[in-house]
Structure formats: C-alpha cells, structure tokens
Design an enzyme around this catalytic site. Structure first.
Site, mmCIF file in Angstrom:
data_model
loop_
_atom_site.group_PDB
_atom_site.id
_atom_site.type_symbol
_atom_site.label_atom_id
_atom_site.label_comp_id
_atom_site.label_asym_id
_atom_site.label_seq_id
_atom_site.Cartn_x
_atom_site.Cartn_y
_atom_site.Cartn_z
ATOM 1 N N GLU A 54 76.488 89.469 27.734
ATOM 2 C CA GLU A 54 77.840 89.360 28.275
ATOM 3 C C GLU A 54 78.608 90.490 27.624
ATOM 4 O O GLU A 54 78.776 90.517 26.410
ATOM 5 C CB GLU A 54 78.410 87.973 27.940
ATOM 6 C CG GLU A 54 79.689 87.648 28.653
ATOM 7 C CD GLU A 54 80.895 88.096 27.856
ATOM 8 O OE1 GLU A 54 81.207 89.317 27.883
ATOM 9 O OE2 GLU A 54 81.507 87.246 27.208
ATOM 10 N N CYS A 107 86.870 88.176 25.749
ATOM 11 C CA CYS A 107 86.092 88.781 26.844
ATOM 12 C C CYS A 107 86.849 88.656 28.159
ATOM 13 O O CYS A 107 86.680 89.463 29.060
ATOM 14 C CB CYS A 107 84.758 88.075 27.026
ATOM 15 S SG CYS A 107 83.934 87.639 25.508
#
Lengths: 528, 528
Positions: free
Chosen positions: A268, A305
C-alpha cells in the site's frame, strides 16, 4: 527474554539476538534527542534464521484450528490492552503523536485483532466448496471435488512509520497473515523501534501462552535496502505485506518479481485522494466544507495514507466560490501542527513544499501562520491544465499540504477525473441534485480508487468487513486486495482442491457433516 | 464480415483487418500440409486498435447487468453448438486431435459457458458486503460501507495449443473475463488459426445479437514475442490470462511486472504432476495402476497440462514391484500415439527424449513399439537421488513421456515430495491403511500443488465450482488463482467500497432491498 525492558535486539523465535555491530537509536521527533538504547540492525544470518524458523513454524501453525488461532489473536489483544498505557507513553516519545491519538490507535489495533479473531472462529471465510461425485455420469464419472483456502506460507511484513500500532508490529498485515495461518517475519520501522520491541514481545508472550511453535512470529530491525530486501528475496518467504512510500513499495515489487520463484507483494503505497466539491454542495456548504477539508488534511500532521491532498471544484467567479477559497485560506492559516514522524519525513516534506512553491503551474494559496515551526501546513492552488502538463503533480506529498484545483466547468472536472491515476480513495461533496447530474463522475471514480465516499472525508479508515483500503496502481501493488478490513485475510491464501478424499483425511471445513457449521458452496448452492 | 468462411484476418471490434504483410498458414500435423488461407500477423497498429477498442467497450460492458452478460455467454454457447460439426472438422485438420476428443471438448466448452452464465445470473459471486452505519457511535460515528467486486478492465488472453476450444478463443480465460464484466483481446494460437477464426466469429455474432459495444471481444493473430508482447505492455490492458509453456509464461510475467503500471498475470505454465503409488496399493493393484498410469500419460499424446510425468514408488525388490515395473514396460510398449500438435512441439519432444536418454541419472525403462512414427511414448526410470542432484528432471516434457522414480523407503519418498517444486496436481494411490500411514504425505503435497487426488489420475479436469487448476510457481504465475472452474472469475476483479452512498447511486448488488436476492455479508453475517 526480558519482556518489559528494551534491549534493542532482534526477536527471533523465542530468543533475543544482536549479532551485528551496526545500530541506531530511537529519536524523539519533538526534540531530536536520542533514547539511550541501541537497536541493532539484523545481520543476514539473523534474517535467514528468522525466515527459516518461520518456515518451520508454519508447517505446524498452518494446521492449527481456526478456533485456536482465534484464541491466539485474542491473547495478543489482551497483552496489548494490559500494556496500553506503557505502550502509548513509549510510542509518544518516539513518534511525537499525541496521547489521545495513540490511545485511540491501540484500541483500534485491539479491535482489529478481535475482529479477525471472530472471523476465523466462525470459519466460513475459507470459501469451502463441495461438488459431490456423480459416479454414473456419462461419458465420464464426476469425481468428488472439495476446495478451500489454505495459507501461503511465511509472510514478510513491513511496519509503517505513520501508524505505530495499527499498521505496524501487531497491525493489519501481521494480523491478517496470522489469522490465515501464516507465520510472520516482521521488519520493524526504525521510526518507532521501542514501541515495536514492546509490541513484538507482547505477541511472543501470547504465542508462548498459546503453545505455538517458535518462529510463528519474529521481528528484525534494520533498513529497507538491506534488511528488508534480504527478507523479500529469502526463499522461505512466500508473500509480502508493506505499507509505506511508493519508492519503497515499488522496489519490493521489483525484487519479488525478479526472484527465481516470484511471490505476491501487497504494497500500500499511498495516494493523494482527490476530493471533488460539486457546484450545489459548494454553494450551500462552502464554509463548512472548506473547514472540514483543512481539518482532514492537517489531521495527524497530514501523515495518513488517505490524506486528501487534492481538492477539485468548478471555479465560476461567483461569490460562493470566492468565499470557498477565502475559507480555505482562513482555515489553513489557522491550522496548527506538530512535528513529523522522522527527520527524513520532515526533510522530504520541506523539500516538497519548496518544489511546489517553485512550480510554475502552482501558486501558494495560503499557509499556516499558527504553526510554530515546521512542518507548515500549506495549500497550493492550480488550474486543472497544470495537471495535464504535469501529471506528477498528482503524486502524494506526505504531510499537511494539498493542492486546490479549479476547473472551468463540469466537462473539465470529469476530464480531470478521467486523467487520474490510481488512488486509495476519492471523495465527492454533493447535493442530491449534484449526484443526479454527476452520475458519470462516479463511474469514472470507481475505476480509479478502492473507496469512493460521498459527503465525508477519507481519513479515518473503518476496520470492518466492507472496508476496501486498496486501489489501482500506484496506490497499491495489487488492486485486487485490501490491507484494511477482514477481506485482507485473502491476500495470504490460495485455494487447494481435494479430489476423491475419504472424510477422515479432509479438513473439518470440507467434511460431509460440516462439523464447524460454516457456510459452504455445495454443488453451487450456498448452504450451512 | 463474412462469418463462415476463413479470411485469416484480425477480428477487431466488428471489423476484419489485415494491414500487415507477414502471414502464416494453418498446418495439418498429420501430413505437414498447409491449408491455402493466409493468416496475417497483426501489425502494431492493429494490436493498439484492438486494445483501445477493448477499453472503450469496457466502459459500457462493465455496467451491463449479470443477467445480460449471462445471456451473452449463453448465446456464445448456442453459436458454438450450432457450428459444432464444422468446428470439429476444421479443428481436426489443424490439430490432428481425434474427432471424439474434439467433440467432447466442444461440449465441455459449451458447458463451461453455461456454468459461468449460471453463476453471474445468480449474482452472489460478487462478494457483496454491507456494514451499516452507526451514527451515534462514540468516539466517532460509523459510516455506511458497502463493497463488492468489479471487473478490472480489458484482459489479454492467450490461446493454448493443446485445447483448441476449452483453453482457447471461447475457453476458460475468455469466459471468466467476459463473465466478470471485462472485455477481451484474444491472441490466437498459431497452432489452430482456422478454428480460432471460426470461434472468434461465433463470439462476435453473439455480441452483435446481444447489442454489445464493438470491442467487447477482439482477436489478433501473431506470435508471442511480438504480437503477444505488444498486447501485454499496452496501457489499456489491465490483466493477462495465459495457458502455455513455462518460458512463454515467465516472459509475460516479466514484461507485465516491468510496465510503468504493472498488471496481474495469470499464467498456467504446466507441470509434471507427480503420482505416488504407496506400498499396499502397489501390492494389491500393481497391474491395474501401471496400465491406468500409462493410459493417462499417453492420453491425447500426453499433451495435457495435468499429464502425470512422474511416477514415484518404493522399490523393495518384491515380486509385486517387479511385476509393477514389468506392467509399466508392457503398457508403454503397447501405447499407440498420434502426431503432436505442431512441428515445434514435436521437435521439442524429440529433443527432450534425446536429452533424457543421454542423461546419466536416467535409464530408458521402455518405449512404445506400437507407435508407428514420432512421437514415441517413452518411460524413463530413475533413482530418487538423481532428482536430488538434478532438480530440473522435475520439469515438464510436453508429450507422452514420464519418469518412474523409485525410492528405497517411506522416508525418501516423503523427502522426494518435500523437494518438489510447484505443480498443478499430485496424485496418491493408496489403500485405507496406506492413507493412515502416509498422512504426512498429504500435508506436504497440499503445499506443493493446486489439486491433490486419491486413487485417480489428474488428466480430465472437471469444470465445476470446487475445481482448482492452479498451484505454486512454476506451475502458475500466481498460486492464489485457478484457471478452471467458476472461481476463475475472481482473477479479473477487484473490490471497491462505497461509503455513505444513497441507495439510488448504489449498484443493485448493494441496495438495501437486495433486488437481486443475492447472498451478502451483512454486518459480518451471511444473509440473503
């Protein structure tokens, strides 16, 4: 092993180990001071030992029932709960993250463990499929076929800098791997080695108490290019979980794909999470949206994120769009902040702000006057055409900074969306009429991201069954996965089919009598 | 476009195209004679056009209901059924495969279409998950989250040489991609271009009749290194399905992983599918097993991905093991065969037989005296230690040849199993007592393969819900998938999450009222 003091060693199986000479210190980002403990970088021998132990442990751990793995995860949750105050204190001293945030993150991590525990205790997640035999079928008999998911093998997990609990030692990647029946070799993030050691020891206490084989969990210290890379190419390692930068993620992808036996990588790698404010929503709620946007952008100093680094709207020179821009300026001017997680992250942010300031397609909209020192939350402004010329503007700048993008009308806003690369999330602020008029925008966005939100903000990722924390490259290495939520367990599994097996040799999940009472696909029909 | 004569052109959208100068012919492997039609290799313009059309078509096709996609697949099945006799005739002339086999393969391909049609008509396969909102949850409200699988985008599919129907134009990869909502650009295998053209046109007739957008399916001719490679790196292509050689598969994996935006590759690269004959089964059924093994090995001239190229047993110099070896010799001596699919496959097989014959670790056990010409079915014999020294002996030799491996006792047999690389299948012949005594063997084998069989043979891959035609590398590029059976649909999908969406904007699969009546995970509970 001394379980509550910090020794700075690798945790390999149930032993501590520090065979190397290189070491580093935990650093308090607020003051720049180093903690006295030395953290030894793992030697290649230590990495190999951890990986080989993980392989040996896997052969036992993979056969343990979901019930017992569930108990193990709950035991880890208990250990973390017991140590929560100490963990938060230590973690605060090496991340500068506020106490409240860290307390919340421990709770989230504990709940995540409990959620995965409930999923594997219930057991239906293995996607058991049974096609019964038809011995007298013509022209050929149909054999009895039964399949289910089994764990892949030892998983290398890389801790993230920005979530010292939830995406770190006992975080989502570790827990989903352990839940599926995989053993884990964890590469601790050097931004919070003390926290890592304490959490690592909590996992080992839980493993010991659960009578699990040595090596079901190990943890090594070191950097990405040596320690991390050695793990990724180790033949015992069968998959990788990673949360971090694009550069780090892509280098792992490349290393894994060049192995003699390539392995799957679930990286990720962040994104800039565009937020679209549609015209009617802007007219009605401009001030509220502007304030809430800046709050989401600067939350945790922008170190998420899912930080919404792009804000897109149609500029029509109306009073409302003027007020919207003013409100954005006001909000960012008043935004306070706190130190970034590491010096390297701080420098990268400052460099990014400099580059953006010098970029001819961008103008500084406003920056914080409330932030006492770096990082200074900053909003830039750009015409959408700047992105046509410089697609790299879409890339994430980790920290409290965003770009406000204006388009002249709907067509260009849709075109901006069509040109987007892969992101974790996209958000749309809209009234019901906006939704009706901009249906096409959702068609576009669902092809670009893992999660589309309406009238919210992407920060705050719920750990649940339906969460998707993923998205097309470059947001992740593999859009077919999520790294948050219970579906994350599927990353570390593969199906295996048993043909014409007697019941006694079948796993419980596939026995005729369904002793676990799980949901199964029986001759194509869902049943339990 | 002329739908029933063979023009040798690319099928791009609803047009035929032959812009290049290079061409090849269909060849009858029995006689070596070329058919008169020229098949034009696609130019890079043609490849680009097919990929771009596929991307445009995808944006429409992906939104079509499962019901309508199901009708499309059934329509393809109808077209193939109507043309079956002609297809079999043409296919026989360019593959030398017997009529009965080809008739069966058409039926299998039609049934495969129908099975996928039933799965997408029913609709539960999308793994719909709903976590309802808890607006008053402390400290933060829980948002409404709903996720499901959506299609990835245009898929490049490579036809296999050995299944001109079931793993080719309208075969498993194409059908699972179309079922999931992906468009397909198909690279026809040059071993059966006439069959490919006819089946491609059948798909296009079905697409037209279903009012589907141009480009939902296209087909190009050419070779792997140019045409195939151009497809794999085309930015519009989002995934690859491949069945073929290890070399071809690995080169696609490497090309895909080096793209600026890497894409998933599902390559089924074959294997040698070990068969273990345990002592009691051998004692009781030696002659029957020997005959059945050779029959499976030489079926279709050994041109199956699941061809059992390794036979392992414990040699104890008993009368039964002597008879077993004699029976193997007798069976292979009497094995007839027919021509291999292409001259290249034939040469590779002959070369492989030569290399094996010259290999110091191998001895010729026996070869066919019944085969009138090449390929000559041949069994080699080896001590298990030869494999310790030369792991490459484990690699597949495509065609009717196997290696009979003897081990002195159980320990070495288990060690042989532990040393195995990834395979599609492993088979064990055993009595109940053998099963009891060799439990550990199954623990080992399920970690090495996608399917473990007891007392059967791996050739004959059932198309069903529980089938797994996959396995660890190098059998496939991604062990987490199957290329046969309904779970193959998951390869070409990814999850997307909708947060706080009004019902009107949600896909039917996720609406509160569950209009499709599908199984969903509602707050973690399976329900419909």
């Amino acid at each position: 092993m001394d379980i509550h003091t910090i020794n700075g060693k690798q945790l390999i199986g149930y032993e501590e180990s520090a065979e190397g000479n290189e070491y580093f210190h935990s650093v308090d980002p607020s003051s720049g001071t180093e903690s006295p403990s030395r953290f030894y970088k793992a030697t290649s021998d230590e990495v190999n030992r951890a990986a080989e132990l993980a392989e040996r442990a896997f052969s036992i751990y993979r056969k343990i029932s979901g019930q017992d793995r569930s108990a193990f995860l709950l035991r880890i949750a208990d250990e973390l709960t017991q140590d929560a105050a100490e963990l938060v204190r230590i973690c605060g001293s090496e991340t500068a993250l506020p106490q409240g945030r860290l307390e919340g993150e421990v709770v989230r991590t504990v709940n995540q463990l409990k959620l995965f525990a409930s999923v594997i205790k219930e057991g239906s997640w293995v996607d058991a499929r049974i096609d019964t035999a038809i011995p007298d079928r013509a022209p050929l008999p149909k054999p009895d076929l039964r399949s289910m998911l089994i764990p892949l093998g030892p998983v290398a997990v890389f801790g993230a800098s920005n979530f010292p609990f939830a995406f770190s030692v006992a975080g989502g990647d570790t827990v989903s791997a352990l839940a599926s029946g995989c053993s884990v070799v964890f590469k601790a993030h050097p931004a919070h080695p003390m926290t890592s050691e304490l959490v690592g020891k909590a996992i080992l206490r839980a493993a010991k108490a659960s009578n699990l084989p040595e090596g079901v969990f190990s943890m090594v210290h070191g950097d990405g290019p040596t320690t991390g890379a050695a793990l990724v190419v180790h033949p015992s390692i069968k998959a990788v979980g990673f949360t971090g930068s694009f550069k780090g993620g892509r280098s792992i992808m490349d290393a894994a794909s060049k192995r003699p036996h390539p392995i799957p990588v679930f990286a990720e790698m962040g994104s800039s999470n565009p937020v679209f404010v549609l015209p009617r929503a802007l007219k009605l709620h401009h001030e509220k949206i502007a304030a809430a946007y800046v709050q989401s952008l600067t939350l945790g100093a922008g170190q998420f994120c899912t930080n919404p680094g792009l804000l897109v709207y149609e500029e029509d020179s109306s009073q409302e769009t003027n007020v919207f821009r003013s409100a954005l300026k006001d909000s960012i001017s008043q935004a306070s902040t706190h130190p970034l997680l590491t010096e390297a992250i701080g420098s990268a942010f400052s460099k990014g702000i400099e580059e953006r300031s010098a970029h001819q397609g961008l103008a500084v909209l406003a920056s914080s006057t409330a932030a006492e020192k770096h990082p200074v939350p900053t909003l830039f402004s750009a015409d959408y055409t700047a992105f046509l010329e410089n697609p790299t503007l879409e890339e994430e700048l980790f920290g409290p900074s965003g770009i406000v993008v204006n388009t002249p009308s709907k067509n260009e806003l849709l075109q901006f969306a069509r040109n987007l690369s892969g992101h974790l999330t996209a958000t749309v602020h809209a009234t019901d009429e906006d939704l009706e008029e901009y249906k096409e925008l959702f068609d576009i966005l669902e092809q670009k991201v893992g999660r589309v939100l309406i009238n919210g903000f992407p920060t705050g990722v719920e750990v649940s069954h339906a969460m998707v924390h993923g998205g097309p490259y470059p947001a992740t290495s593999d859009s077919r996965s999520t790294s948050v939520g219970t579906a994350a367990i599927y990353r570390f599994t593969r199906p295996v089919c048993y043909q014409s097996f007697p019941g006694s040799l079948l796993p419980d999940e596939l026995k005729d009598e369904n002793p676990l009472g799980i949901w199964r696909l029986l001759n194509g029909v869902r049943t339990n």
